[in-house]
Scaffold this active site. Structure first.
Site, PDB file in Angstrom:
ATOM      1  N   ALA A 298       0.810  -1.221   0.000  1.00 52.21           N
ATOM      2  CA  ALA A 298       0.000   0.000   0.000  1.00 52.21           C
ATOM      3  C   ALA A 298       0.849   1.280   0.000  1.00 52.21           C
ATOM      4  O   ALA A 298       0.452   2.279  -0.586  1.00 52.21           O
ATOM      5  CB  ALA A 298      -0.930   0.005   1.198  1.00 52.21           C
TER       6      ALA A 298
ATOM      7  N   ASN B 226      -6.657   2.961  10.219  1.00 48.40           N
ATOM      8  CA  ASN B 226      -5.887   1.868  10.815  1.00 48.40           C
ATOM      9  C   ASN B 226      -5.797   1.947  12.332  1.00 48.40           C
ATOM     10  O   ASN B 226      -5.667   0.933  13.004  1.00 48.40           O
ATOM     11  CB  ASN B 226      -4.472   1.824  10.214  1.00 48.40           C
ATOM     12  CG  ASN B 226      -3.831   3.182  10.083  1.00 48.40           C
ATOM     13  OD1 ASN B 226      -4.422   4.118   9.536  1.00 48.40           O
ATOM     14  ND2 ASN B 226      -2.623   3.324  10.595  1.00 48.40           N
TER      15      ASN B 226
ATOM     16  N   GLN C 104      -7.038  -1.320   5.149  1.00 47.49           N
ATOM     17  CA  GLN C 104      -7.629  -1.976   6.325  1.00 47.49           C
ATOM     18  C   GLN C 104      -9.013  -2.571   6.043  1.00 47.49           C
ATOM     19  O   GLN C 104      -9.588  -3.214   6.913  1.00 47.49           O
ATOM     20  CB  GLN C 104      -7.727  -0.978   7.493  1.00 47.49           C
ATOM     21  CG  GLN C 104      -6.376  -0.498   8.019  1.00 47.49           C
ATOM     22  CD  GLN C 104      -5.572  -1.593   8.735  1.00 47.49           C
ATOM     23  OE1 GLN C 104      -6.087  -2.665   9.072  1.00 47.49           O
ATOM     24  NE2 GLN C 104      -4.299  -1.322   8.958  1.00 47.49           N
TER      25      GLN C 104
ATOM     26  N   HIS D 142      -0.703  -8.213   3.308  1.00 43.48           N
ATOM     27  CA  HIS D 142      -0.446  -8.770   4.646  1.00 43.48           C
ATOM     28  C   HIS D 142      -1.477  -8.390   5.694  1.00 43.48           C
ATOM     29  O   HIS D 142      -1.375  -8.794   6.850  1.00 43.48           O
ATOM     30  CB  HIS D 142       0.968  -8.391   5.127  1.00 43.48           C
ATOM     31  CG  HIS D 142       1.194  -6.947   5.401  1.00 43.48           C
ATOM     32  ND1 HIS D 142       1.208  -6.429   6.668  1.00 43.48           N
ATOM     33  CD2 HIS D 142       1.420  -5.897   4.578  1.00 43.48           C
ATOM     34  CE1 HIS D 142       1.453  -5.129   6.611  1.00 43.48           C
ATOM     35  NE2 HIS D 142       1.580  -4.780   5.346  1.00 43.48           N
TER      36      HIS D 142
ATOM     37  N   CYS E 216       4.035   2.012  12.043  1.00 39.92           N
ATOM     38  CA  CYS E 216       5.000   2.852  11.327  1.00 39.92           C
ATOM     39  C   CYS E 216       5.505   3.975  12.215  1.00 39.92           C
ATOM     40  O   CYS E 216       6.520   4.575  11.952  1.00 39.92           O
ATOM     41  CB  CYS E 216       4.356   3.475  10.091  1.00 39.92           C
ATOM     42  SG  CYS E 216       3.302   2.356   9.246  1.00 39.92           S
TER      43      CYS E 216
HETATM   44  N1  PMP Z   1      -2.435   2.509   4.549  1.00 44.60           N
HETATM   45  C1  PMP Z   1      -2.995   2.044   5.665  1.00 44.60           C
HETATM   46  C2  PMP Z   1      -4.372   2.488   6.042  1.00 44.60           C
HETATM   47  C3  PMP Z   1      -2.299   1.149   6.478  1.00 44.60           C
HETATM   48  O1  PMP Z   1      -2.860   0.694   7.593  1.00 44.60           O
HETATM   49  C4  PMP Z   1      -0.994   0.750   6.097  1.00 44.60           C
HETATM   50  C5  PMP Z   1      -0.200  -0.200   6.945  1.00 44.60           C
HETATM   51  N2  PMP Z   1      -0.203   0.090   8.308  1.00 44.60           N
HETATM   52  C6  PMP Z   1      -0.470   1.265   4.904  1.00 44.60           C
HETATM   53  C7  PMP Z   1      -1.220   2.145   4.157  1.00 44.60           C
HETATM   54  C8  PMP Z   1       0.904   0.893   4.432  1.00 44.60           C
HETATM   55  O2  PMP Z   1       0.988  -0.470   4.148  1.00 44.60           O
HETATM   56  P1  PMP Z   1       2.392  -1.153   3.884  1.00 44.60           P
HETATM   57  O3  PMP Z   1       3.236  -0.833   5.082  1.00 44.60           O
HETATM   58  O4  PMP Z   1       2.071  -2.598   3.746  1.00 44.60           O
HETATM   59  O5  PMP Z   1       2.951  -0.561   2.642  1.00 44.60           O
END
Ligand code: PMP
Length: 383
Positions: free
Chosen positions: A71, A152, A180, A202, A329
């Site tokens: 994402a 999220n 999500q 994932h 993150c």
């Molecule tokens: N967007 C949202 C709403 C997320 O929850 C996340 C992951 N926490 C991401 C983007 C980014 O996903 P990824 O770390 O797998 O690239």
């Protein structure tokens, strides 16, 4: 053993998906873009089957699906990839929200530094964005609206259906970050009008390191998104680089299982939520749910236990359960959650808030034992 209750950060891979991927890794090591031998053809077949399963789950066309690393990359391509079109058409106004994932927020901040004008909408105290506010901000030079489907941190479902319906009559591009909700709100996603969608495998039983960007055709044409990396022509240049066949296969397989099982999965998540709320009630601890429960996806609860520091609670409960207080993150920093802040919650409330998230595979008995320990720990912190 500690029970994993941080599915919104990353959910465990479905073991059936993993078995399939191992088989692909062992038997199908060709490059899906090799045209000169059977190894390439077999790899291509696996990739295209996965693309079909993915497209079917969303009710879209196969040629609207572009595999990416996840994402973060999808969000970056969707937003940055429109830059040259924006310059050509002189439409440099973007509307987004202050509760987006950093992969959107940091990208639009970069665009702002390049001369784009960005409006950030705050949610109301229940965690929801107002579709009306977005409608009111649309201008002649608005290029793009980007709103996440489900937050999220809070699990709050945003009014993307309403926004999409409104924007479908305009030439403003609508991007949704469905990371999500993908694989969970399956029927809902099929009915939303959007031009671009981002997701990561994932969070829905697939492997880490793979995801997709969906670009929906309008009048037979894809949105004018360009790849942001130079390289080969894989994924039509939207995402150059050798296609990771086994990862793509895993994403496709996860989509197939989700297509069959999502209703049962949601029912299980609703049961688990009931159980969590019952445990909270029985504990007699004071608590407040962050977000309006009516709009919260059933696998997430973000809650405040007044007087109990989330940092202290998470650390002291580590041996019972893995929970968090926001986005992974940002979890290396002690900054208070920008999502809860944008909802107007007090610093105390934010400091005492934790996020618990689970999935259909979560064992209710194990969850009960773990949360009882955790809640007892919280009690001892107040007394
Ligand atoms: N967007 C949202 C709403 C997320 O929850 C996340 C992951 N926490 C991401 C983007 C980014 O996903 P990824 O770390 O797998 O690239």
């Amino acid at each position: 053993m500690s029970v994993y209750l941080d599915f919104n950060a990353s959910a465990p891979i479905d073991s059936r998906v993993l078995d399939y991927m191992v088989d692909v890794y062992k038997t199908c090591f060709g490059n899906a873009d090799s045209r000169t031998h059977e190894f390439g053809t077999t790899a291509r077949r696996i990739v295209e089957n996965a693309r079909s399963s993915f497209a079917e789950l969303l009710g879209i066309k196969k040629e609207e699906v572009f595999f990416t690393s996840g994402a973060t990359e999808s969000n970056n391509i969707a937003l940055q990839g429109l830059m040259s079109y924006a310059l050509e058409s002189n439409r440099k106004h973007i509307i987004t929200t202050s509760i987006e994932h950093k992969a959107v927020l940091e990208t639009v901040k970069h665009l702002a530094s390049e001369g784009f004008e960005v409006d950030f909408i705050d949610p109301d105290p229940t965690g929801r964005i107002s579709a009306e506010k977005i409608k009111r901000l649309i201008r002649k030079d608005t290029l793009l609206v980007s709103v996440m489907h489900v937050n999220n941190e809070t699990g709050v479902i945003q009014p993307v259906q309403e926004i999409g319906e409104f924007l479908s009559d305009t030439d403003v591009f609508f991007h949704i970050d469905a990371t999500q909700s993908f694989g969970k709100l399956v029927t809902e996603l099929k009915n939303i009008h959007y031009d671009m969608l981002s997701m990561s495998a994932h969070k829905m039983g697939g492997p880490q390191g793979i995801g997709a960007l969906v670009l929906i055709k309008k009048h037979f044409r894809l949105p004018p998104v360009k790849g942001i990396m130079y390289g080969g022509k894989q994924e039509h240049g939207i995402r150059p680089g050798t296609i990771p066949v086994a990862l793509v296969a895993g994403l496709g397989k996860a989509c197939e299982y989700v297509a069959q099982e999502h209703e049962d999965n949601i029912a299980k998540c609703i049961e688990l939520r009931k159980c969590v709320i019952e445990l909270l009630e029985k504990s007699r601890l004071p608590y407040e749910i962050n977000g309006n429960i009516e709009y919260i996806i059933p696998n997430t609860l973000n809650l405040c236990i007044p007087g109990v520091s989330s940092e202290a609670l998470m650390l002291s409960s580590k041996q019972f359960c893995g929970i968090s207080n926001g986005s992974a993150c940002n979890s290396s920093s002690y900054e208070p959650s920008y999502v809860l802040k944008a909802m107007g919650l007090s610093n105390d409330r934010i400091e005492n808030s934790i996020r618990i998230s689970w999935g259909a595979s979560t064992n209710q008995d194990e969850l009960t034992v773990a949360l009882k320990y955790m809640l007892n720990m919280a009690k001892s912190m107040i007394e």
